[in-house]
Design an enzyme around this catalytic site. Structure first.
Site, PDB file in Angstrom:
ATOM      1  N   ILE A 119       0.828  -1.221   0.000  1.00 47.00           N
ATOM      2  CA  ILE A 119       0.000   0.000   0.000  1.00 47.00           C
ATOM      3  C   ILE A 119       0.859   1.267   0.000  1.00 47.00           C
ATOM      4  O   ILE A 119       0.475   2.294  -0.562  1.00 47.00           O
ATOM      5  CB  ILE A 119      -1.007  -0.002   1.191  1.00 47.00           C
ATOM      6  N   LYS A 147       3.789   1.657  -1.529  1.00 51.54           N
ATOM      7  CA  LYS A 147       4.210   1.875  -2.915  1.00 51.54           C
ATOM      8  C   LYS A 147       3.051   2.465  -3.710  1.00 51.54           C
ATOM      9  O   LYS A 147       3.222   3.384  -4.501  1.00 51.54           O
ATOM     10  CB  LYS A 147       4.657   0.535  -3.552  1.00 51.54           C
ATOM     11  N   GLU A 193       6.953 -13.096  -8.910  1.00 49.94           N
ATOM     12  CA  GLU A 193       8.270 -12.445  -8.796  1.00 49.94           C
ATOM     13  C   GLU A 193       9.356 -13.472  -8.984  1.00 49.94           C
ATOM     14  O   GLU A 193       9.668 -14.233  -8.080  1.00 49.94           O
ATOM     15  CB  GLU A 193       8.411 -11.750  -7.438  1.00 49.94           C
ATOM     16  N   ASP A 212       9.313  -2.876  -9.536  1.00 49.90           N
ATOM     17  CA  ASP A 212      10.206  -3.660  -8.693  1.00 49.90           C
ATOM     18  C   ASP A 212      11.356  -2.771  -8.256  1.00 49.90           C
ATOM     19  O   ASP A 212      11.922  -2.026  -9.053  1.00 49.90           O
ATOM     20  CB  ASP A 212      10.724  -4.892  -9.439  1.00 49.90           C
ATOM     21  N   ARG A 272      11.439   5.463  -7.089  1.00 50.72           N
ATOM     22  CA  ARG A 272      10.100   5.108  -7.596  1.00 50.72           C
ATOM     23  C   ARG A 272       9.464   6.311  -8.290  1.00 50.72           C
ATOM     24  O   ARG A 272       8.927   6.185  -9.394  1.00 50.72           O
ATOM     25  CB  ARG A 272       9.237   4.643  -6.420  1.00 50.72           C
TER      26      ARG A 272
HETATM   27  P1  ITT Z   1       5.069  -5.719  -4.500  1.00 49.26           P
HETATM   28  O1  ITT Z   1       3.799  -6.380  -4.063  1.00 49.26           O
HETATM   29  O2  ITT Z   1       4.812  -4.515  -5.362  1.00 49.26           O
HETATM   30  O3  ITT Z   1       6.076  -6.663  -5.134  1.00 49.26           O
HETATM   31  P2  ITT Z   1       7.112  -5.421  -2.409  1.00 49.26           P
HETATM   32  O4  ITT Z   1       6.974  -4.839  -1.036  1.00 49.26           O
HETATM   33  O5  ITT Z   1       7.499  -6.859  -2.525  1.00 49.26           O
HETATM   34  O6  ITT Z   1       5.738  -5.109  -3.156  1.00 49.26           O
HETATM   35  P3  ITT Z   1       9.487  -4.672  -3.999  1.00 49.26           P
HETATM   36  O7  ITT Z   1       9.693  -6.078  -4.415  1.00 49.26           O
HETATM   37  O8  ITT Z   1       9.526  -3.616  -5.062  1.00 49.26           O
HETATM   38  O9  ITT Z   1       8.095  -4.488  -3.210  1.00 49.26           O
HETATM   39  O10 ITT Z   1      10.537  -4.219  -2.929  1.00 49.26           O
HETATM   40  C1  ITT Z   1      11.203  -5.140  -2.132  1.00 49.26           C
HETATM   41  C2  ITT Z   1      11.481  -4.586  -0.776  1.00 49.26           C
HETATM   42  O11 ITT Z   1      12.440  -3.536  -0.875  1.00 49.26           O
HETATM   43  C3  ITT Z   1      10.286  -3.986  -0.070  1.00 49.26           C
HETATM   44  O12 ITT Z   1       9.503  -4.935   0.578  1.00 49.26           O
HETATM   45  C4  ITT Z   1      10.973  -3.033   0.910  1.00 49.26           C
HETATM   46  O13 ITT Z   1      11.407  -3.726   2.053  1.00 49.26           O
HETATM   47  C5  ITT Z   1      12.173  -2.547   0.097  1.00 49.26           C
HETATM   48  N1  ITT Z   1      11.835  -1.298  -0.582  1.00 49.26           N
HETATM   49  C6  ITT Z   1      11.404  -1.120  -1.850  1.00 49.26           C
HETATM   50  N2  ITT Z   1      11.176   0.159  -2.118  1.00 49.26           N
HETATM   51  C7  ITT Z   1      11.439   0.831  -0.985  1.00 49.26           C
HETATM   52  C8  ITT Z   1      11.364   2.167  -0.588  1.00 49.26           C
HETATM   53  O14 ITT Z   1      10.923   3.120  -1.415  1.00 49.26           O
HETATM   54  N3  ITT Z   1      11.719   2.477   0.650  1.00 49.26           N
HETATM   55  C9  ITT Z   1      12.139   1.540   1.507  1.00 49.26           C
HETATM   56  N4  ITT Z   1      12.228   0.257   1.241  1.00 49.26           N
HETATM   57  C10 ITT Z   1      11.871  -0.113   0.001  1.00 49.26           C
END
Ligand code: ITT
Length: 195
Positions: A17, A19, A43, A72, A179
């Site tokens: 949420i 993101k 993934e 991602d 992002r």
């Molecule tokens: P999805 O359902 O969209 O895949 P996700 O949480 O698994 O969500 P990602 O694979 O893109 O998202 O990111 C992997 C991890 O990296 C995420 O769970 C965070 O712990 C970290 N991360 C990604 N973007 C971040 C951000 O902007 N700030 C802090 N940590 C981030």
């Protein structure tokens, strides 16, 4: 009205949420409405964020047949040879911020980068189209939680700011974040499309 809206709505396939909220704010500046789509995204394990995002976009589109973006992200720490990179999610779940700081104990080089790949797919396209964003910064010495943020936000401070991502509000984070940069590239491209 509803017809016009239909043409402008895209969907963000994510279970995160935070993101989604970041993306919604960025895209709204371009007049693009986005809905959150909680489909199970595939993934794959890969060292390439782009490959992961592309595959997830294809998988998400096959399920919903709607204009869809997936994103991602990974964090790459220079002193740890780019670890955790695309494995950020697993590392966050297992050792978390405290664990990463332990690995960084007495390490002088704190340089790190966040990278993001946004992949968009709709019925007009044969293959997903990708947009990249990156932010350089450093890993803090301690966890600095603010009022917002998620994941590694409490230990990442982008260059040019005294605050960690977690100490920033959404708009501040979007000024710097990987992002937001990738999404702005997407938005500019998307606005050029006749949708
Ligand atoms: P999805 O359902 O969209 O895949 P996700 O949480 O698994 O969500 P990602 O694979 O893109 O998202 O990111 C992997 C991890 O990296 C995420 O769970 C965070 O712990 C970290 N991360 C990604 N973007 C971040 C951000 O902007 N700030 C802090 N940590 C981030």
């Amino acid at each position: 009205m509803s017809f016009q809206l239909k043409g402008k709505v895209i969907f963000f396939a994510t279970n995160n949420i935070n993101k989604f909220n970041e993306a919604r704010r960025v895209l709204s500046r371009y007049g693009i409405a986005v809905g959150m789509l909680k489909v199970k995204t595939l993934e794959i394990q890969s060292e390439s964020l782009e490959e992961i995002a592309r595959t997830s976009a294809i998988h998400a589109f096959q399920q919903c047949r709607l204009p869809v973006i997936v994103e991602d992200a990974g964090v790459f720490i220079e002193a740890l040879n780019g670890f955790p990179g695309p494995y950020a999610s697993f590392v966050y779940k297992t050792i978390g911020n405290e664990g990463l700081l332990k690995l960084m104990k007495k390490v002088a080089n704190r340089k790190a980068r966040f990278q993001s790949v946004v992949a968009y797919l709709s019925e007009e396209l044969d293959m997903p189209i990708c947009f990249k964003g990156e932010v350089l910064g450093e890993i803090t010495e301690e966890v600095r939680k603010g009022r917002s943020g998620f994941g590694f936000d409490p230990i990442f401070k982008p260059y040019g700011s005294e605050k960690t991502f977690a100490e920033m509000n959404l708009d501040e984070k979007n000024k710097y974040s990987h992002r937001a940069k990738a999404l702005r590239k997407f938005a500019k491209w998307y606005k050029g499309l006749k949708v």
